[in-house]
Design an enzyme around this catalytic site. Structure first.
Site, short mmCIF file in Angstrom:
data_model
loop_
_atom_site.label_atom_id
_atom_site.label_comp_id
_atom_site.label_asym_id
_atom_site.label_seq_id
_atom_site.Cartn_x
_atom_site.Cartn_y
_atom_site.Cartn_z
N ASP A 1 -0.86 -49.65 4.26
CA ASP A 1 -0.02 -50.50 3.39
C ASP A 1 1.04 -51.36 4.39
OD1 ASP A 1 1.70 -51.62 1.23
OD2 ASP A 1 0.22 -50.20 0.23
N HIS B 1 6.48 -53.35 -0.11
CA HIS B 1 5.31 -52.76 -0.69
C HIS B 1 4.94 -51.35 -0.28
CE1 HIS B 1 1.04 -52.85 -2.18
NE2 HIS B 1 1.38 -53.42 -3.13
N SER C 1 -1.30 -51.63 -7.79
CA SER C 1 -0.83 -51.12 -6.49
C SER C 1 -0.14 -49.63 -6.57
CB SER C 1 0.29 -52.15 -5.61
OG SER C 1 -0.10 -53.21 -5.24
#
Lengths: 492, 830
Positions: free
Chosen positions: B173, B212, B394
């Site tokens: 990620d 994120h 996600s």
């Protein structure tokens, strides 16, 4: 006592909520009908309204002055978590008078107390208190001038500020500058809405008295008011769901290219999220002078006679390109398929106001398509298949394109066929228009097919989109239409 | 300044005062008289149910404040004009009741009372000492109440068995805030920075971009029971940080795929079990046990698929998010067979409005209003426990990866102390456990939620029940497509579709054979960890749209049993009747075999697997030769070298411009004689990698004629040919489109039957985005090209008759400008 009426929907431009209980403190109780509409008695003056329904979060409206407003539009969300509280939060505001570092410079506002801007910027602190704070918190909110901002991703409704809650602190603040407020003069309402984690909503109406520089331009009647109603088949999302604008731009570019080479293509994006709407009316118009009014006001009627204001906006905020063209968008829950709606645009300055001619439209109901053949996961499909589908909710004219993608196994060249537009058709032979990448499909190969399809009425002022992943029609990229996978057979 | 927090602190006191309803906190209006003490400067003392030493005094409009203060020897603390009251502080030792009594005699006093305090159950700042009553799951994390996703997944019940300790999850990620106070204890090192190809250690600073990754890591395994924040689904699992991008706009397929391979191999870059492999933990299939990938896109990617296959092939679980478009159509990552692909749900077990749908989904998990650690706003502050609300598939992914960690931990073989000896479930077994125990609101599989919403409690129960023996294993199918005419040649770009598993007979599984450029050899394709069943297999390729030749096909029935690894076809592979591109110049792998090439010739050849193509040419001292290559088919990564007669390298080019796989160079000839142009592929080459190599004389800069002409989209109009630069086959110029609307024109003679090849290379990609047109002497367009490779153009045309021909070069739709080279060549006659 006065009669308070209004509409309740699940979100701006979304489905009506029928059977909701509307209670006015010191007044009556009523239920919303099948279109989410209600009528209830209310005391004259400041009123508090609560709206609730089983399975839903509740909404509380505070600071409504029924001496001025007898029609409201409210939102009632389904409860996010059935086990959680459905009690609406409470909210209080205070206004900054001076240096924010000085704690005493925040002046609490009483319900209904008019806030004078004195021609200056205003900064307001919002304190939200939720029920069951250990498991619940203020999540998001919107502060907007004149119209309560909703959950629509594209508001076009007055000036707005987004508010974000934090379980660790219950106060947030927002500002409007004097120049932003210059579209208004005199009394206008500030609407602050806040949602808690479960969708419970409080809507506080705070009257403002705006003092703006005088705009004494002569006003002319706006022209070419041609409303266009747009309906979607699904509760769709506005745009690729990423928080950063550059991610959205990158995604859009990727989609329109579709010829990207596989290696070294920055095309993967983190999957972060939403917002929704399904019916609205766009009202474009032009203004025949370069001397702009202070504001344009959008007025709406359902009978062509009695008009009420939807919202006003400074010309710069609703400009659509250059050369005197503008657009205002109405996302009110009062808009209903089949219910004719009339609009006028009014130009306003301190020297007067001028109304446009009336324009009207009747929004369409939902238009959906159902792919028939090739069916989902069908194998041994012809190398020149005939695509067939059915639809519901078609109006006078439908426009469709068949799109066949070789997207599941590819290195570029993913579009096998994007057909020409077909009118009022529900079948298409592969490559009937000669535009396919190859005269026939590859044998024993997997493809997926989908439609872009839109329907429009004979007047051309209302359309409904069933699907349009690639935004072929330039209305909106409606991405959640049906898609069928299939596998071809051998060469014939 | 974080205004919100500052404000909260100040109001803390004011709210306490306000809650009794007796007074509000007034602004300080400047007024004559004693200067009041600003509230909040000192925290007043509590005395039972009131503030010590304080009195609230109501005053009439005409009331005399000074008289009040003098009567009590008090000082003014605050005043509220609107309510007509003041707050005063009386000296120590004076009882408030007595003071109030004294005021009865003062004119204008309406009332006097203590400043009572109402107690407030809510704390403004979350804190919870160890041992405080748990809000959920027996953990003391104070904000766990906001994490409804844990309750939805029944995590607390699962935690009675395991919290995931010992299981390692690679979070592929954005850069994770690894020293976040609610993540740090669960981060395992080293991790991997794929874009920079370096290791991540505890000393590696945060890249300043990533948000994120922190949210994703926290969803899976935020530290539990540490008295701060919340907890992840597997609050004691380990997170191996694998950064796949340092950009806010996304991650490249290349960096992602490389990260997957690293996650399996670990820092020693040796596959688990290979000789010398030292970093695969004992009893594990890979450096990590689970890879989580919360990224995706609409384009199929062979590289991505190979990276994911590598993970599955080595027995490591792969979890990915479905995507948020929402679409029912295909996308990368989530559509690779064998992965656990996850849709997003709300607290009512319904699909979120943004979650992708389709027949490829495995399960669904919460993806809305997820309260998780975020990258700290003060990145160097070890106590900054930033948290955030997030939405998206996600987070459904890592929530499921956390559940997978609980499953692996529950089923694993353990030693006497409870530490894991061996992880004993295959990726398909983990997937089947999650699928079989998911909660389906409709009772079956749906394209909204897959098999249903993850229930960690039931999944862990199933894992405890001798799962490695009882849970159905997946199957694997391998194949290599080879040319029927030459089985040593693997065929890339063969699309394969499987249909007919036992669990999901309606589901189609897809793959494509490799080009040999990444992990697997050319022609190889496979399906790992798929469901057992009787499948129909359909395959054809290579894709005619790319090769221009008819594809070969193969159709077969394949029965796969649980746990089986099958290879399709025979020893050589699966033969496909395919016409391979021919290279008429082979063999030309050594100088002795080199193909002769003269100025002006453009030769088409094939850059086969591990091939070297040598061309020899004669040149005069002082000339400058231009050797250019142009990919025609496939995707070779061409490299050009010029060698002298003895094989010494005189010039080399691997890429004419950044990002281009074709090479070209201008070579100043030092002495008259024979030279060699060597063409190789920096990848491995392949049977379908076809290219053009051309030799021309470098003429330098073309004079700018500023010709008139108009380009609209891809059409030339109104071109003035009168100033066309005279050129000939065998020449290369550097020319410039000085403005977006510039058109350069050239004039050359050609013979009937001559196949002209005009090739261009922009010096910067897309600048210009060239358009080429070939015209006859009457100005009629004969051939044109917009994009041949990327945005560079190439025109090939067999000239009908002797005469003069004209070439126009402009920018597509007059949108770009820049410098480019243009080469005029011919294909030699047959």
């Amino acid at each position: 006592m006065v009669t308070l009426s209004g509409a309740v929907a699940q979100g701006r431009g979304q489905e009506a909520v029928a059977g909701a209980t509307v209670t006015v403190k010191g007044g009556g109780t009523a239920q919303t009908d099948a279109n989410g509409l209600f009528s209830v008695s209310a005391p004259k003056g400041l009123a508090e309204v609560t709206i609730s329904k089983a399975g839903h979060a509740s909404t509380r409206v505070v600071g409504l002055n029924t001496a001025e407003t007898t029609e409201i539009e409210e939102i009632l969300r389904p409860a996010f978590d059935a086990a959680a509280t459905t009690k609406a939060p409470s909210m209080s505001l205070s206004v900054l008078r001076g240096d924010p570092a000085e704690p005493g410079n925040w002046d609490d506002l009483e319900t209904g107390e008019v806030l004078n801007t004195y021609g200056e910027d205003i900064t307001i602190a919002v304190k939200v208190q939720v029920d069951d704070p250990e498991m619940n918190t203020f999540k998001t909110g919107v502060a907007s001038i004149e119209v309560a901002g909703g959950t629509s991703g594209h508001l076009n409704a007055g000036l707005t500020r987004n508010l974000f809650g934090d379980p660790r602190g219950d106060v947030t603040s927002f500002s409007f500058s004097a120049s932003e407020l210059a579209a208004y003069q005199g009394k206008v309402n500030l609407h602050v809405t806040a949602y808690d984690l479960n969708g419970n909503r409080v809507h506080l109406i705070q009257p403002l008295n705006v003092l703006s520089p005088k705009n004494t331009n002569a006003v002319l009647a706006p022209q070419n008011v041609n409303p266009l109603a747009v309906t979607f088949a699904d509760n769709l999302t506005f745009g690729p769901q990423s928080v950063q604008p550059e991610v959205r731009a990158a995604l859009l570019e990727q989609l329109s290219g579709l010829k990207a080479s596989a290696l070294n293509q920055p095309g993967l994006s983190p999957m972060a999220a939403p917002d929704d709407a399904s019916l609205w009316v766009d009202v474009p118009f032009s203004y025949p002078s370069k001397d702009l009014p202070r504001a344009f006001e959008l007025w709406r009627s359902f009978d062509g006679k009695t008009f009420s204001k939807v919202f006003s906006a400074a010309p710069q905020r609703v400009a659509a390109g250059t050369s005197g063209r503008y657009m205002m968008r109405d996302t009110s829950p009062l808009l209903t398929p089949g219910r004719e709606v009339f609009y006028k645009v009014r130009a306003v300055s301190d020297s007067g106001a001028a109304n446009s001619e009336m324009g009207n439209t009747t929004p369409l109901g939902r238009y959906t398509v159902n792919l028939v053949s090739p069916s989902q996961a069908q194998t041994l499909v012809s190398l020149k298949p005939t695509f067939t589908w059915t639809s519901t909710g078609a109006s006078d004219l439908t426009v469709s394109n068949v799109i066949v993608l070789d997207r599941v196994q590819s290195e570029g060249a993913t579009v096998a066929w994007l057909s020409e537009e077909m009118e009022n058709q529900e079948r298409a032979e592969y490559n009937f228009d000669g535009s396919a990448a190859q005269p026939q499909l590859q044998p024993y190969h997997a493809y997926e097919w989908q439609l872009a399809s839109v329907t429009i009425n004979a007047e051309g002022d209302a359309l409904a989109v069933a699907a349009d992943y690639f935004n072929l029609y330039n209305v909106y990229a409606a991405k959640s239409g049906p898609v069928h996978e299939f596998v071809t057979g051998g060469a014939q | 300044m974080n205004h919100r927090q500052h404000f909260a602190g100040i109001l803390g006191l004011s709210l306490l005062l306000a809650s009794c309803g007796q007074t509000s906190t007034p602004p300080l209006h400047s007024a004559p008289g004693p200067t009041p003490t600003a509230p909040g400067q000192a925290v007043p003392e509590l005395d039972g149910d009131r503030i010590a030493h304080q009195l609230i005094v109501g005053l009439d409009a005409g009331g005399d404040l000074n008289a009040v203060l003098t009567a009590l020897d008090a000082r003014l603390v605050d005043r509220n004009e609107r309510l007509g009251a003041v707050l005063i502080e009386v000296p120590q030792g004076r009882s408030l009741e007595k003071a109030a009594g004294l005021l009865r005699g003062v004119a204008g006093v309406r009332y006097a009372e203590p400043n009572y305090v109402a107690s407030k159950p809510v704390q403004l700042e979350s804190q919870s000492p160890l041992g405080a009553q748990s809000v959920y799951g027996g953990l003391n994390d104070p904000e766990i109440g906001y994490q409804w996703f844990l309750r939805s997944m029944k995590a607390a019940e699962a935690w009675k068995t395991t919290t995931g300790k010992g299981i390692r999850i690679a979070v592929a990620d954005e850069d994770i805030d690894r020293h976040h106070p609610d993540l740090a204890a669960n981060i395992a090192y080293p991790g991997y920075d794929s874009p920079n190809n370096t290791l991540i250690t505890p000393a590696t600073p945060h890249d300043g971009m990533g948000q994120h990754g922190t949210w994703v890591a926290g969803t899976a395994a935020a530290v539990g029971n540490n008295g701060i924040g919340g907890a992840g689904v597997a609050p004691d699992a380990s997170i191996v940080p694998v950064t796949i991008t340092h950009s806010g706009t996304g991650a490249s397929y290349w960096d992602s795929a490389r990260a997957f391979v690293w996650s399996v191999n670990g820092p020693d870059n040796l596959a688990p079990g290979d000789a010398g492999d030292a970093d695969t933990p004992a009893g594990r299939s890979g450096y990590v046990d689970i890879v989580n990938y919360s990224f995706g896109g609409d384009n199929y990617s062979q590289i991505l698929r190979e990276g994911i296959e590598y993970v599955l092939q080595h027995g490591v679980v792969f979890v990915t998010s479905a995507g948020n478009t929402p679409t029912t159509g295909s996308s990368s990552g989530a559509w690779v067979p064998g992965v656990i692909s996850v849709a997003a749900t709300t607290a009512t077990d319904t699909r979120t409005t943004f979650s992708n749908r389709g027949g490829h989904l495995s399960v669904a998990a919460p993806g809305e209003n997820i309260w998780v650690p975020g990258t700290r706003s003060r990145i160097n502050d070890p106590s900054d426990n930033t948290y955030a609300y997030v939405n998206g598939t996600s987070f459904a992914g890592p929530a499921t990866a956390g559940a997978a960690a609980l499953v692996l931990a529950a089923a694993a073989e353990k030693d006497a102390s409870g530490a894991i000896n061996r992880v004993n479930l295959t990726p398909a077994q983990v997937r089947h456990i999650l699928e079989d125990t998911a909660h389906s609101p409709t009772g079956g599989y749906t394209t909204d939620l897959g098999y249903g919403v993850v229930r960690a409690d039931r999944a862990v129960d199933m894992a405890l029940n001798d799962a490695s023996n009882r849970v159905e294993k997946g199957a694997s199918l391998d194949m290599r497509f080879v040319a029927q005419s030459d089985p040593s040649v693997g065929i890339p770009l063969v699309g394969v579709t499987l249909k007919g598993s036992e669990r999901r007979p309606d589901q189609l599984l897809y793959g494509q054979s490799a080009a040999g450029a990444f992990v697997y050899p050319s022609g190889h394709t496979s399906f790992y960890e798929i469901d057992a069943g009787d499948y129909q297999l359909f395959a054809s390729g290579p894709r005619p749209i790319l090769t221009g030749t008819a594809p070969g096909s193969s159709v077969a029935s394949v029965s796969l049993s649980p746990g089986e690894r099958r290879t399709l076809g025979d020893q050589a592979g699966v033969p496909l009747a395919v016409a391979l591109p021919a290279d008429p110049y082979e063999p030309n792998n050594t100088p002795a075999q080199a193909t002769a090439i003269t100025y002006g010739q453009g030769l088409e050849a094939v850059m086969g697997e591990r091939d070297t193509d040598l061309y020899r040419f004669s040149a005069q001292a002082g000339e400058t030769a231009f050797i250019g290559t142009q990919t025609l088919l496939g995707s070779p990564d061409l490299k050009v070298r010029v060698l002298d007669g003895s094989g010494k390298e005189l010039a080399v080019n691997a890429s004419f411009r950044s990002g281009l796989r074709d090479a070209a160079l201008a070579f100043r000839v030092p002495a008259s004689g024979q030279y060699f142009a060597e063409i190789t592929d920096e990848g491995v080459g392949g049977a379908f990698n076809t290219y053009l190599v051309g030799l021309t004389r470098w003429k330098g800069q073309a004079p700018e004629q500023n010709e008139a002409g108009r380009v609209t989209n891809d059409t030339f109009g109104g071109v003035d040919w009168s100033k066309a630069l005279g050129t000939a086959v065998g020449e290369t110029y550097e020319a410039t489109l000085a403005t977006n609307t510039d058109v350069d024109t050239f004039r050359l003679s050609a013979r009937a039957g001559q196949t002209l090849v005009i090739d261009t290379l922009a010096h910067e990609s897309g600048k210009p985005d060239l358009m080429l047109g070939l015209f006859d002497a009457q100005g009629q367009l004969l051939a044109s090209n917009d994009d041949f490779t990327g945005q560079d153009s190439m025109v090939t045309f067999e000239v009908p008759s002797d005469g003069e021909y004209f070439v126009a070069a402009g920018s597509y739709n007059a949108e770009s400008k820049g410098t480019y080279t243009i080469s005029f060549m011919e294909k030699p006659g047959q």
